[in-house]
Design an enzyme around this catalytic site. Structure first.
Site, PDB file in Angstrom:
ATOM      1  N   ASP A  73       0.047  -3.678  -4.197  1.00  0.00           N
ATOM      2  CA  ASP A  73       0.128  -2.711  -3.519  1.00  0.00           C
ATOM      3  C   ASP A  73      -0.271  -2.188  -1.615  1.00  0.00           C
ATOM      4  O   ASP A  73      -2.049  -2.434  -1.794  1.00  0.00           O
ATOM      5  CB  ASP A  73       0.506  -1.519  -3.844  1.00  0.00           C
ATOM      6  CG  ASP A  73       0.440  -0.290  -3.359  1.00  0.00           C
ATOM      7  OD1 ASP A  73       0.854   0.349  -2.529  1.00  0.00           O
ATOM      8  OD2 ASP A  73       0.633   0.979  -4.968  1.00  0.00           O
TER       9      ASP A  73
ATOM     10  N   ARG B 281       0.607   0.001   0.479  1.00  0.00           N
ATOM     11  CA  ARG B 281       0.160   1.602   0.655  1.00  0.00           C
ATOM     12  C   ARG B 281      -0.607   2.213   1.480  1.00  0.00           C
ATOM     13  O   ARG B 281      -0.437   3.393   2.486  1.00  0.00           O
ATOM     14  CB  ARG B 281       1.134   2.599  -0.436  1.00  0.00           C
ATOM     15  CG  ARG B 281       2.489   2.228  -0.037  1.00  0.00           C
ATOM     16  CD  ARG B 281       3.339   3.215  -1.662  1.00  0.00           C
ATOM     17  NE  ARG B 281       2.479   2.295  -2.526  1.00  0.00           N
ATOM     18  CZ  ARG B 281       3.014   2.931  -4.364  1.00  0.00           C
ATOM     19  NH1 ARG B 281       3.897   3.924  -3.812  1.00  0.00           N
ATOM     20  NH2 ARG B 281       2.364   2.700  -4.658  1.00  0.00           N
TER      21      ARG B 281
END
Length: 439
Positions: free
Chosen positions: A344, A346
């Site tokens: 990830d 983000r």
């Protein structure tokens, strides 16, 4: 035939051959004749003393710049294309008449705290009021936040009204067809580099050099202008959707329901069932509406970070690897790591800035299962009183692989946590007749 204009802009067939003057300034250094930046005191609660964010290379502004990058985030490239094609004048300046916010968000303590807001300009919504003298002097000051109102309609909301799960109150939900009143704010990224570096626990010099190198050397002043501390990166921004009166958002005496949502075009728009993004978004909107109807406030914040900020190309490559290699929950993250290198990207450390800007003091109902989001918010001093997972009946069958893998990896749930052995039995839909090419 090439003509040279008096301002130094060459034209070919009536269109500009380049957007600048007779010479290109690749970079600047402190003390050069082209350097006379207007002071920018990030974290000063007085907008006049803080100063405007100036990033334009327009003729009157270029020597006064105090920021690196360009307005518009990822859309700055389209702006460049429009200028190169001759559709947009090089030195065009917009008129901001009647563009002021429809709601005057009251200043919050975080607007004057350089540790609380590092990824957006807290005064970017009202530059006409705050920086009129700079605009009148011909400087190219631009808004980075816009606040408006709208009416929205979502199929899931219409269905909830039809099924009696949501009422038409005439104020927030205004029709049985599902029309909902909403206040919206769009935000472009503005990074205060020392604050961003501190938020990630890294050295500012490392951050600046890595941004420069990994963006292909596009922003040399990240290296040559350490005195400039603000960067407008070419990335997506965010949109805030407020249900109910926006003045309640910062009121700690009323309940607040919040959904933080990261973009997923395939699910959010086209309703692909390989993930839970669209169902969770619709659930979050409905719960936000209900909270507002009960006298509280509902907020949904949509971040433009597609596919865990890996992008759709990487996401679709992962889909292929999953389906061809055995789409089971125990291998869910491995497929992503093999292609992207990480699970990830983000990185929710910057996400709470918008909550600080809105003046949110506490979150009564957090409509998210993500520990990354939860921890980032709490670490910024905003308590979360209750976490609400997506209802099990809203999880599409093919997305059990995703949701069960995330729960096993630590996502919040009030339901069952599977063992590794059980995860290997959670399988996605087979695509035996899916591909047309043999491998």
């Amino acid at each position: 035939m090439t003509l040279e204009h008096s301002n130094g802009t060459a034209q070919t067939n009536g269109k500009p051959s380049h957007a600048g003057g007779d010479r290109i300034i690749l970079t600047t250094y402190p003390g050069q004749s082209v350097v006379d930046p207007i002071p920018l005191d990030w974290g000063n609660g007085d907008p006049e003393k803080r100063g405007p964010v100036l990033v334009s290379r327009e003729s009157k502004t270029i020597t006064r710049r105090n920021a690196i990058g360009a307005h518009g985030g990822s859309y700055s490239v389209y702006n460049a294309l429009a200028i190169a094609a001759g559709d947009l004048p090089v030195n065009f300046k917009p008129s901001f008449e009647n563009t002021q916010p429809i709601f005057d968000f009251p200043p919050q303590p975080a607007w004057g705290d350089k540790t609380k807001i590092v990824s957006m300009d807290p005064f970017g919504h009202d530059i006409v009021r705050h920086y009129k003298k700079h605009l009148d002097a011909g400087l190219d000051v631009r808004p980075t936040i816009a606040v408006t109102k709208a009416t929205m309609r979502l199929a899931e909301i219409t269905e909830s009204i039809r099924n009696g799960h949501l009422e038409v109150d005439g104020d927030i939900v205004i029709s049985k067809e599902g029309d909902v009143r909403v206040t919206k704010a769009a935000v472009e990224p503005v990074w205060y580099l020392p604050g961003v570096a501190e938020r990630f626990g890294i050295d500012e010099g490392v951050l600046r050099r890595t941004l420069f190198e990994q963006c292909g050397g596009s922003f040399p002043e990240l290296i040559t202008r350490p005195d400039i501390k603000v960067f407008l990166p070419p990335i997506g921004g965010l949109t805030v959707y407020i249900f109910g009166s926006p003045d309640k958002v910062s009121n700690p005496d009323v309940k607040l329901a919040l959904r933080i949502h990261d973009e997923c075009n395939g699910s959010d728009v086209f309703q692909s069932d390989i993930c839970t993004c669209r169902p969770y978004l619709a659930f979050g909107i409905e719960e936000a509406i209900k909270e507002a109807q009960n006298g509280g406030s509902g907020v949904v914040i949509y971040f433009r970070k597609e596919g865990r900020a890996l992008g759709e190309v990487v996401k679709y490559l992962v889909y292929n690897a999953r389906k061809r290699g055995g789409d089971t929950a125990d291998k869910y993250f491995t497929r992503t790591e093999n292609i992207a290198g990480v699970r990830d990207m983000r990185f929710q450390a910057l996400m709470p800035d918008i909550l600080q800007w809105l003046g949110i003091k506490k979150i009564d109902r957090m409509l998210s299962m993500s520990n990354m989001k939860h921890d980032a918010i709490v670490e910024q001093g905003i308590p979360i009183l209750e976490r609400i997972p997506i209802p099990d009946h809203m999880v599409p069958s093919d997305s059990r692989v995703e949701i069960d893998a995330k729960i096993n990896a630590g996502y919040f749930t009030v339901g069952k946590r599977y063992t590794d052995e059980e995860l290997s039995q959670v399988k996605g839909r087979g695509w035996q007749n899916w591909e047309d090419v043999a491998h």
